[in-house]
Design a protein around this motif. Structure first.
Motif, mmCIF file in Angstrom:
data_model
loop_
_atom_site.group_PDB
_atom_site.id
_atom_site.type_symbol
_atom_site.label_atom_id
_atom_site.label_comp_id
_atom_site.label_asym_id
_atom_site.label_seq_id
_atom_site.Cartn_x
_atom_site.Cartn_y
_atom_site.Cartn_z
ATOM 1 N N LEU A 91 37.170 22.373 77.922
ATOM 2 C CA LEU A 91 36.920 22.129 76.628
ATOM 3 C C LEU A 91 35.617 22.351 76.079
ATOM 4 O O LEU A 91 35.410 22.960 75.147
ATOM 5 N N MET A 92 34.640 22.100 76.849
ATOM 6 C CA MET A 92 33.253 22.270 76.634
ATOM 7 C C MET A 92 33.009 23.899 76.534
ATOM 8 O O MET A 92 32.429 24.604 75.679
ATOM 9 N N ASP A 93 33.582 24.609 77.475
ATOM 10 C CA ASP A 93 33.562 26.121 77.495
ATOM 11 C C ASP A 93 34.231 26.546 76.233
ATOM 12 O O ASP A 93 33.531 27.481 75.531
ATOM 13 N N LEU A 94 35.140 26.017 75.852
ATOM 14 C CA LEU A 94 35.714 26.558 74.414
ATOM 15 C C LEU A 94 34.946 26.313 73.358
ATOM 16 O O LEU A 94 34.831 27.177 72.513
ATOM 17 N N LEU A 95 34.237 25.267 73.582
ATOM 18 C CA LEU A 95 33.540 24.717 72.296
ATOM 19 C C LEU A 95 32.203 25.826 72.295
ATOM 20 O O LEU A 95 31.670 26.237 71.051
ATOM 21 N N ARG A 96 31.517 26.021 73.385
ATOM 22 C CA ARG A 96 30.404 26.837 73.833
ATOM 23 C C ARG A 96 30.674 28.298 73.089
ATOM 24 O O ARG A 96 29.720 28.778 72.687
ATOM 25 N N GLU A 97 31.969 28.894 73.139
ATOM 26 C CA GLU A 97 32.406 30.221 72.653
ATOM 27 C C GLU A 97 32.622 30.265 71.342
ATOM 28 O O GLU A 97 32.905 31.224 70.879
ATOM 29 N N GLN A 98 32.505 29.194 70.643
ATOM 30 C CA GLN A 98 32.952 29.298 68.983
ATOM 31 C C GLN A 98 31.934 30.154 68.439
ATOM 32 O O GLN A 98 30.760 30.152 68.743
ATOM 33 N N GLU A 99 32.398 31.174 67.483
ATOM 34 C CA GLU A 99 31.875 31.998 66.788
ATOM 35 C C GLU A 99 31.719 31.660 65.245
ATOM 36 O O GLU A 99 32.514 30.941 64.712
ATOM 37 N N GLY A 100 30.850 32.276 64.403
ATOM 38 C CA GLY A 100 30.616 31.742 63.037
ATOM 39 C C GLY A 100 30.199 30.361 62.622
ATOM 40 O O GLY A 100 29.841 30.288 61.588
ATOM 41 N N ASP A 101 29.675 29.743 63.792
ATOM 42 C CA ASP A 101 28.989 28.519 63.484
ATOM 43 C C ASP A 101 29.567 27.654 62.591
ATOM 44 O O ASP A 101 28.943 26.936 61.837
ATOM 45 N N PRO A 102 30.625 27.190 63.031
ATOM 46 C CA PRO A 102 31.285 26.095 62.147
ATOM 47 C C PRO A 102 30.637 24.827 62.280
ATOM 48 O O PRO A 102 30.277 24.480 63.253
ATOM 49 N N GLY A 103 30.171 23.908 61.110
ATOM 50 C CA GLY A 103 29.684 22.777 61.263
ATOM 51 C C GLY A 103 30.618 21.783 61.876
ATOM 52 O O GLY A 103 30.010 20.655 62.569
ATOM 53 N N ALA A 104 31.792 21.675 61.895
ATOM 54 C CA ALA A 104 32.758 20.701 61.964
ATOM 55 C C ALA A 104 33.958 21.430 62.734
ATOM 56 O O ALA A 104 34.832 22.162 62.171
ATOM 57 N N ILE A 105 34.266 21.047 63.847
ATOM 58 C CA ILE A 105 35.473 21.561 64.338
ATOM 59 C C ILE A 105 36.275 20.386 65.148
ATOM 60 O O ILE A 105 36.047 19.312 65.697
ATOM 61 N N ILE A 106 37.694 20.376 64.940
ATOM 62 C CA ILE A 106 38.773 19.443 65.292
ATOM 63 C C ILE A 106 39.627 19.992 66.219
ATOM 64 O O ILE A 106 40.034 20.937 66.016
ATOM 65 N N MET A 107 39.689 19.540 67.326
ATOM 66 C CA MET A 107 40.510 19.933 68.414
ATOM 67 C C MET A 107 41.731 18.916 68.642
ATOM 68 O O MET A 107 41.462 17.693 68.491
ATOM 69 N N VAL A 108 42.936 19.485 68.820
ATOM 70 C CA VAL A 108 44.286 18.646 68.864
ATOM 71 C C VAL A 108 44.744 19.126 70.178
ATOM 72 O O VAL A 108 44.948 20.201 70.627
ATOM 73 N N GLY A 109 44.923 18.040 70.854
ATOM 74 C CA GLY A 109 45.406 18.294 72.463
ATOM 75 C C GLY A 109 45.681 16.963 73.249
ATOM 76 O O GLY A 109 46.475 16.111 72.848
#
Length: 184
Positions: free
Chosen positions: A90-108
């Protein structure tokens, strides 16, 4: 600062005879919890810039039911890696986010979400919300973390504060724990 939301899928149906865990749907209690928590997430008033989700059936149903009545819906980015992912994944997925969104919500799913909170939020024994997560991060729980980072690429252990936590039972005691052999 970045904001991370974690929304665990609602209660699934262990009695449904699906061949794969991935295909397990929500049960009646799960549908009620998803609807209630969807309303809470809207009322919480945070703006989410990106939705990342496991494509498991119970997650897709949670998103669909939670989103009913919402005036605006972000497109969901389905990522199979979230299905039963570890905190490290999950941390790896966050680290690879592009476009620099300020707020991400994960559902899992758990245990990944619970472990992610433990890894991101330092343990000091005084954090009441973290202490609740240590007891259990039940189905349909919604958590919000504030990360002291400028870029998602900088996500690392200990960089966050848990600022909001809501469980279905906090809004409706009838959705609290039941005596059952499986609590997923």
């Amino acid at each position: 600062m970045k904001t991370l939301g974690l929304f665990r899928h609602a209660k699934s149906d262990w009695h449904d005879a699906v061949a794969r865990d991935f295909d397990r749907p929500l049960n009646g209690r799960g549908r009620k919890g998803a609807k209630l928590m969807g309303r809470h997430i809207r009322e919480d008033g945070r703006t989410w810039h990106r939705v990342l989700a496991s494509p498991a059936v119970r997650v897709a149903q949670t998103i669909e039911i939670a989103g009913e009545g919402s005036k605006s819906r972000l497109p969901v980015e389905w990522d199979r890696r979230i299905y039963l992912a570890s905190s490290a994944t999950l941390m790896d997925l966050l680290r690879e986010q592009e476009g620099d969104p300020g707020a991400i919500i994960m559902v899992g799913h758990n245990p990944g979400f619970e472990d992610l909170i433990f890894d991101l939020v330092p343990e000091d024994g005084q954090d009441a919300l973290r202490n609740i997560v240590e007891e259990k991060f039940p189905t349909a729980t919604y958590a919000v973390l504030e990360l002291e980072i400028d870029d998602w690429a900088d996500v690392e252990g200990g960089c966050a504060r848990l600022v909001h936590l809501m469980r279905p039972r906090d809004l409706d005691p009838a959705l609290g724990p039941k005596a059952s052999p499986r609590e997923d």
